[in-house]
Design a protein around this motif. Structure first.
Motif: not given
Length: 666
Positions: A605-626
């Protein structure tokens, strides 16, 4: 570490017999005490403003250095930390100068460094009698050699006995290294007869925050600068952040106070020599006996040639450094330079694995059968020197399953080598952009690679002892081992952030076109979210099998990101995936592919503030319920960047492994 162009200075007055004329020449050729020998102002850091907290803290550090260095015996380091802004400072006076000379030199240096390096967050200045350094990061007890011998040294004269002089000089310098490393002041001087009428005088010094092994290693590296072709000259000096070396054909130091035998210390020196010599003699005898029993084991001895040689050799034992902001030199061993050359068949083209802007990578085979990858940094590139220091400082501190492991380094003059574990499957780009090799892997393997990259970035951003921004994440910098485990590599452009620091700005943009976040490419602003953007691009490239940088203005869209967004809003996101990803009819796999496209769009996403952190990314990749938030239109800004060779700005950016000099908005 940002210091990247540490220079050296040389001096050599005429070698004529001592007279009024020669005294005049010596006076003209020696440094001006009131003028700096050299200085360095880092261009690779954020510029501070005059009314900032950093500026206030810096003034306090400089005042403290001016007040305390002389009173502390000629060496002092300090820091001021407030409002998340920290400044670290160090000052060192030459070991033979009087207290008032030391005081005056540091006072001058603390004023001059603010003029020469105005508003820079990292700088160092050298005078004949002192050096002063400050930085935004804690560099104490960290030795990374960066000295260079200058080409402009035109005052040096040729020696009169070029065959014998290098041997005499070498013996003197090696003796001084021992004396310096074991000296309380880490300072030593000495002399040697060159002929019946001539002598050579030497001086060595280390900053006292180093241990003995690091001091000795720093000085050995400085010796190497002269041994690569400068020993036909009668004098010279090497300046470095952690040690200094100088030699002249005249007495340039205070012999009465600096001589090892001055003030009745001759007997003490002889006693020290005896205590050192006897154990060494015993060790030599034992070594000879041991070698006798190993005479028939030629292969084993050859293998030992490239075993790790720690920075602190047995002659210079060193203590372990446990502080997370310091580098334990034993963590990164030196390796025999000639042995590395043999391992790569003298860097033959047949062993070349790839080439980048800062050097070439070769495959090598050590005598013990271990395969390695050797990065040979460019000799002439200052960026190569900076990359070398960055790689050593960072990778020696960082250990993670998804980061490449640095085995050691080799240094010989201008030659600088980095030795890594060899990755038999080379890099990610060799799979995802090659139709044949791409089809050899299934989605489960690609999903594992994506997760590995995410975990490696999470470690860099949040879980390691340091907070690291990679700044050049791309498929060619993701290596794959024999199990296809992803290993992030190439930390030459990485930056260390302070614990509470979230963003920084630079006028020197480094990275690769197609993977740079828009705020970084256009404004020089970078943060952990810059790496998140690069990760998002890689994620979309893995799924589509297409390069973002090669997608510009195709029949589908202007960029790969635009193409992914168009299919997303049309509800056709599976059409974005390459056919290989959908070969298996497993419904779960298709759901994971769609989820990864969703995550990839969130990351770019264009605005850096709208992008997730890598901790959020890792959680989204490993937990389908998120639950995943809806993405906003991604950044297409990179599609508006064009190359203008005549543009005056200085930017380093690589396109398909090539280096370009300018990048600017359309």
């Amino acid at each position: 570490m940002s210091l990247q162009s540490l220079k050296t200075v040389g001096y050599a007055p005429s070698a004529m017999p001592f007279s009024l004329v020669s005294m005049t020449i010596i006076f003209l050729c020696r440094p001006n005490d009131a003028q700096p020998l050299d200085f360095f102002c880092s261009e690779n850091t954020t510029v501070y403003t005059s009314n900032s907290t950093f500026a206030a803290n810096l003034k306090l550090v400089l005042i403290s250095l001016s007040s305390n260095t002389s009173a502390s015996g000629g060496f002092y380091n300090t820091s001021v930390i407030s409002n998340s802004d920290q400044v670290y400072g160090l000052a060192l006076c030459r070991g033979d100068v009087a207290a008032d000379v030391c005081q005056n030199c540091i006072n001058t240096a603390s004023q001059e460094i603010l003029q020469e390096c105005r508003n820079k967050q990292e700088a160092i200045i050298w005078y004949e009698f002192c050096l002063l350094r400050y930085s935004y990061w804690k560099f104490f007890s960290t030795m990374v050699y960066a000295g260079k011998f200058p080409k402009w040294n035109e005052r040096e004269q040729n020696v009169t006995n070029p065959d014998e002089y290098p041997i005499i000089w070498d013996n003197l310098m090696r003796n001084l290294i021992t004396q310096t490393a074991y000296s309380k002041l880490m300072f030593a001087t000495g002399e040697a007869s060159v002929s019946n009428t001539e002598k050579t005088y030497g001086l060595m010094q280390c900053t006292r925050d180093l241990n003995r092994g690091e001091c000795a290693n720093c000085l050995r590296n400085e010796m190497g600068e002269f041994q690569t072709g400068s020993l036909s000259r009668t004098g010279g000096m090497v300046l470095d952040t952690s040690c200094n070396l100088r030699y002249e054909p005249y007495l340039f130091y205070n012999g009465s106070s600096a001589s090892p035998t001055a003030n009745g210390s001759g007997r003490k020196t002889w006693m020290i020599a005896i205590f050192i010599s006897v154990p060494i003699f015993v060790l030599v005898v034992l070594g000879c006996l041991y070698a006798y029993y190993l005479t028939g084991e030629e292969e084993k001895r050859n293998a030992n040639k490239v075993q790790n040689i720690p920075f602190g050799t047995p002659d210079f034992p060193e203590k372990n450094i446990q502080d997370g902001n310091q580098m334990n030199s034993s963590e990164l061993p030196l390796m025999d330079f000639d042995a590395i050359k043999v391992a790569t068949d003298n860097f033959s083209d047949s062993n070349k694995l790839g080439q980048g802007g800062f050097g070439t990578v070769y495959k090598g085979m050590l005598p013990n059968g271990k395969e390695v990858a050797v990065k040979r940094l460019s000799r002439k590139s200052w960026q190569g020197v900076e990359e070398f220091k960055n790689e050593i400082i960072l990778i020696a501190k960082l250990q993670h399953r998804n980061l490449v492991r640095l085995l050691g380094c080799g240094i010989q003059g201008d030659e600088k080598l980095l030795v890594y574990d060899f990755m038999p499957n080379i890099s990610l780009d060799s799979f995802i952009f090659d139709p044949i090799r791409r089809s050899q892997l299934d989605w489960r393997t690609y999903f594992s690679i994506i997760g590995g990259i995410a975990r490696g970035l999470l470690y860099l951003h949040e879980d390691s002892r340091l907070k690291i921004i990679h700044r050049d994440l791309k498929p060619s910098n993701v290596l794959l081992d024999h199990d296809m485990t992803a290993k992030i590599s190439d930390f030459g452009m990485a930056r260390i952030f302070c614990e509470n620091q979230n963003a920084a700005n630079t006028r020197r943009v480094v990275g690769t076109y197609g993977y740079m976040a828009p705020e970084y490419a256009m404004e020089g602003l970078f943060s952990v979210k810059s790496d998140v953007f690069s990760f998002g691009v890689i994620l979309l490239e893995i799924i589509s099998g297409k390069r973002n940088s090669g997608f510009y203005r195709t029949e589908h869209a202007q960029t790969l990101l635009a193409f992914a967004w168009r299919l997303w809003i049309e509800g056709k996101c599976l059409e974005f995936a390459d056919a290989v990803m959908l070969m298996d009819t497993n419904t779960r796999w298709k759901a994971e592919v769609m989820r990864c496209i969703h995550i990839g769009l969130l990351c770019v996403q264009e605005d850096a503030a709208d992008r997730p952190t890598m901790s959020s990314v890792t959680l989204m990749l490993t937990n389908e319920s998120v639950p995943l938030p809806q993405p906003i239109k991604p950044a297409f800004a990179l599609s508006t960047l064009i190359l203008q060779p005549n543009h005056s700005s200085s930017v380093i950016c690589s396109v398909n492994m090539a280096t370009i000099s300018d990048i600017s908005p359309r």
